[in-house]
Design an enzyme around this catalytic site. Sequence first.
Site, PDB file in Angstrom:
ATOM      1  N   THR A  12      -5.005   1.015  -0.233  1.00 40.03           N
ATOM      2  CA  THR A  12      -4.655   2.276  -0.889  1.00 40.03           C
ATOM      3  C   THR A  12      -5.298   2.385  -2.262  1.00 40.03           C
ATOM      4  O   THR A  12      -5.848   3.433  -2.636  1.00 40.03           O
ATOM      5  CB  THR A  12      -3.123   2.398  -1.031  1.00 40.03           C
TER       6      THR A  12
ATOM      7  N   HIS B 145     -14.277  -0.187   7.799  1.00 40.23           N
ATOM      8  CA  HIS B 145     -13.452   0.604   6.889  1.00 40.23           C
ATOM      9  C   HIS B 145     -12.006   0.762   7.337  1.00 40.23           C
ATOM     10  O   HIS B 145     -11.097   0.584   6.532  1.00 40.23           O
ATOM     11  CB  HIS B 145     -14.095   1.987   6.738  1.00 40.23           C
TER      12      HIS B 145
ATOM     13  N   HIS C 188     -17.296   2.972   7.772  1.00 43.93           N
ATOM     14  CA  HIS C 188     -17.649   4.038   6.833  1.00 43.93           C
ATOM     15  C   HIS C 188     -19.166   4.046   6.689  1.00 43.93           C
ATOM     16  O   HIS C 188     -19.787   3.012   6.445  1.00 43.93           O
ATOM     17  CB  HIS C 188     -16.997   3.816   5.471  1.00 43.93           C
TER      18      HIS C 188
ATOM     19  N   LEU D 297      -4.196   7.967   4.192  1.00 41.78           N
ATOM     20  CA  LEU D 297      -3.111   7.947   3.211  1.00 41.78           C
ATOM     21  C   LEU D 297      -1.972   8.849   3.678  1.00 41.78           C
ATOM     22  O   LEU D 297      -0.789   8.525   3.508  1.00 41.78           O
ATOM     23  CB  LEU D 297      -3.618   8.397   1.844  1.00 41.78           C
TER      24      LEU D 297
ATOM     25  N   ALA E 249       2.087   3.119   2.397  1.00 43.19           N
ATOM     26  CA  ALA E 249       3.200   3.123   3.349  1.00 43.19           C
ATOM     27  C   ALA E 249       4.331   2.223   2.868  1.00 43.19           C
ATOM     28  O   ALA E 249       5.512   2.596   2.935  1.00 43.19           O
ATOM     29  CB  ALA E 249       2.714   2.682   4.730  1.00 43.19           C
TER      30      ALA E 249
ATOM     31  N   GLN F 149     -10.806   6.550  -2.187  1.00 42.35           N
ATOM     32  CA  GLN F 149     -11.418   7.533  -3.067  1.00 42.35           C
ATOM     33  C   GLN F 149     -11.243   8.960  -2.566  1.00 42.35           C
ATOM     34  O   GLN F 149     -11.033   9.888  -3.341  1.00 42.35           O
ATOM     35  CB  GLN F 149     -12.922   7.255  -3.197  1.00 42.35           C
ATOM     36  N   GLY F 150     -11.372   9.154  -1.261  1.00 40.88           N
ATOM     37  CA  GLY F 150     -11.522  10.492  -0.713  1.00 40.88           C
ATOM     38  C   GLY F 150     -10.384  11.442  -0.992  1.00 40.88           C
ATOM     39  O   GLY F 150     -10.600  12.592  -1.349  1.00 40.88           O
ATOM     40  N   GLY F 151      -9.141  11.013  -0.844  1.00 40.94           N
ATOM     41  CA  GLY F 151      -8.020  11.882  -1.114  1.00 40.94           C
ATOM     42  C   GLY F 151      -7.022  11.908   0.016  1.00 40.94           C
ATOM     43  O   GLY F 151      -7.012  11.035   0.886  1.00 40.94           O
TER      44      GLY F 151
ATOM     45  N   ARG G 173     -17.214  10.381  11.031  1.00 42.70           N
ATOM     46  CA  ARG G 173     -17.711   9.114  10.498  1.00 42.70           C
ATOM     47  C   ARG G 173     -18.394   8.240  11.544  1.00 42.70           C
ATOM     48  O   ARG G 173     -19.416   7.620  11.266  1.00 42.70           O
ATOM     49  CB  ARG G 173     -16.555   8.318   9.872  1.00 42.70           C
TER      50      ARG G 173
ATOM     51  N   ARG H  49     -10.741   8.130  13.172  1.00 42.20           N
ATOM     52  CA  ARG H  49      -9.897   8.780  12.182  1.00 42.20           C
ATOM     53  C   ARG H  49     -10.636   9.885  11.438  1.00 42.20           C
ATOM     54  O   ARG H  49     -11.780   9.705  11.021  1.00 42.20           O
ATOM     55  CB  ARG H  49      -9.389   7.741  11.172  1.00 42.20           C
TER      56      ARG H  49
ATOM     57  N   LYS I 249       1.518  -9.310  -0.856  1.00 42.95           N
ATOM     58  CA  LYS I 249       0.700 -10.509  -0.658  1.00 42.95           C
ATOM     59  C   LYS I 249       0.088 -11.006  -1.963  1.00 42.95           C
ATOM     60  O   LYS I 249      -0.026 -12.199  -2.206  1.00 42.95           O
ATOM     61  CB  LYS I 249      -0.393 -10.210   0.364  1.00 42.95           C
TER      62      LYS I 249
ATOM     63  N   GLY J   8       0.841  -1.186   0.000  1.00 41.89           N
ATOM     64  CA  GLY J   8       0.000   0.000   0.000  1.00 41.89           C
ATOM     65  C   GLY J   8       0.876   1.236   0.000  1.00 41.89           C
ATOM     66  O   GLY J   8       2.091   1.171  -0.255  1.00 41.89           O
TER      67      GLY J   8
ATOM     68  N   GLU K  74     -14.197  17.812   3.119  1.00 36.00           N
ATOM     69  CA  GLU K  74     -14.802  16.554   3.543  1.00 36.00           C
ATOM     70  C   GLU K  74     -15.283  16.676   4.978  1.00 36.00           C
ATOM     71  O   GLU K  74     -14.960  17.642   5.688  1.00 36.00           O
ATOM     72  CB  GLU K  74     -13.808  15.395   3.391  1.00 36.00           C
TER      73      GLU K  74
END
Length: 589
Positions: free
Chosen positions: A51, A364, A243, A405, A23, A55-57, A297, A399, A43, A21, A125
């Site tokens: 990752t 999520h 989510h 990300l 990281a 979608q969100g950014g 959320r 979060r 994997k 991903g 957001e």
Amino acid sequence: MTAERIPGAPALRRLVVVGSGIAGLYSALLAAEAGAEVVLLSKGALADSNTFFAQGGISAVLEEPAPGDTVAAHIMDTLKAGAGHCNEEAVRVLCTEARLDIRGLERFGVRFDADDDGDPALGLEAAHSAPRILHTGGDATGAGVANALILAVLDAQDAGKIQVLGHAQATSLLQSEGRVTGVEFLRNGRLESVFGDAVLLATGGAGQLFAQTTNPSVATADGLALAWRAGAELADLEFFQFHPTSMVLSAAGKPTSLGTDPLLISEAVRGEGAILVDANGERFMPRYHPDAELAPRDVVSRSIALHLASLGDPNGHVFLDARVVEANKGQGFLEKRFPTLSARTREAGVDWTLEPVPVAPAAHYWMGGVVTDLFGRTSVPGLLAAGEVACTGVQGANRLASNSLLEGLVFGRRAVEGFLGWAPPNGGGTDSLVPSAPALRSLAGERLASSAAGVDLHATTALSGTTEPAEALTAWQPELVPEPFSRTALRRLMTAKAGVLRTGGLLREAAEALDGWADVVLPESVPDSVDSLVHEDANLLLAAQLLGRAAGARRGSLGAHYRSDAVETAREEIVQRYTIRRKASLVND
């Protein structure tokens, strides 16, 4: 030191990175660039990660931010969403250094969306006080970032700087004299090993614990299980974010089986003005929170669950109405701003410019994980962790949207700095999460799951915690497990007993059922099998037990952990962090 370029390593050292991903990819590139020898285990294919589906950014306050926005405001928004449970120093690092790693991404080929003037197009957001969300490809930010980093990794592989081992599932961490020295992994039906000076876990989360999840099929708690079996300290496992707006495909006319990943409807859609309505067409969020659809959320997910329960349909769904967005911003706006979602909803039989989209909460993101300092160092020498698998305390109890990300970037880079020896020995000034700190007084209640017989549960403040007395737990009753262990049965159990809404009774029932399965599966041990699914099932069962124990220990509601039987929570209990580790007597078994 910045992410623009990490200076060369003083001597050639090997870093084994597990996970592909944001990281894992980003840290592998930075370590290789600094002159380290890097082995990257994925994997599945390199694109198989959370990752890729994001979608969100990415949230960041740039050198030229939106009017009125500041780093201090980003810090405050993150702390507020974290419900008072964040590690404030970790949050300061995240928000202050964000712009450095945005430049780092751009250097590796990521191109962010721009507005008509050519400046970064910053989105708003939920729970952000100002527009600060960067996107690439509209609603395909994760894919855009992952593709650019994957291309950079492949270029580095061609140049002999990174060795990529694809379709390599890590099964255990190799240790020598108490230090992690490598990874054992499954590949092509065979067990293989790779050794290094350190191992960086960047394996993502565990959404497959629940019946509805936005995570891909590879999210099976592998890194958490690897770290636990190696003796690493874990924390905040009770905090699992759901989510609120995941498309219910079956309600849209698309038959779906349990285990089919639902379609995430990004937070950004509500940021643009979409509203939530029930089956009667009534908007309901304003009665649950003053920020309505833009509440954090956990609040939105819980509000949906409570509203459905009030309507007598706890397993039902509500609707996301984006028609108001199209009406206010002009015909064609949804298609331009959210091209992927527009296409995916049409594939599912819904034209969201004409009708609302059926949605429900889905697992999520896991705020808890392997405890690290601010440079990725865990309580086990030679073992680093970054991204969702880690717990720096930056996410707190819940979060903030689009901080995940960013966390993978900032703390992935910092883990490389720690590996190369450029981090201060005290972990960068954090007290509450220094892994070498002595464990404090253990909590009352010795057994909430079978794994409790082999764990220590500690509070990382000076306070001892409370939980339900052990005598309140009844012996395991076979009727609580009406079927043999299977992943489907596990996911149903966790959704029903340890999902969005929890009680002490439900958690006890979950613990007893998990206990019964664990007597057969033995998840604390590495399975003697070359079947990857067997390893995943053991990892999921172990993670479920650990989550259940943490959720049972925290009797008050906080952030994403909501108990309808919650006791009153004092400020001291909010900041209190429960850590959990395998007993030393079992580490070498």
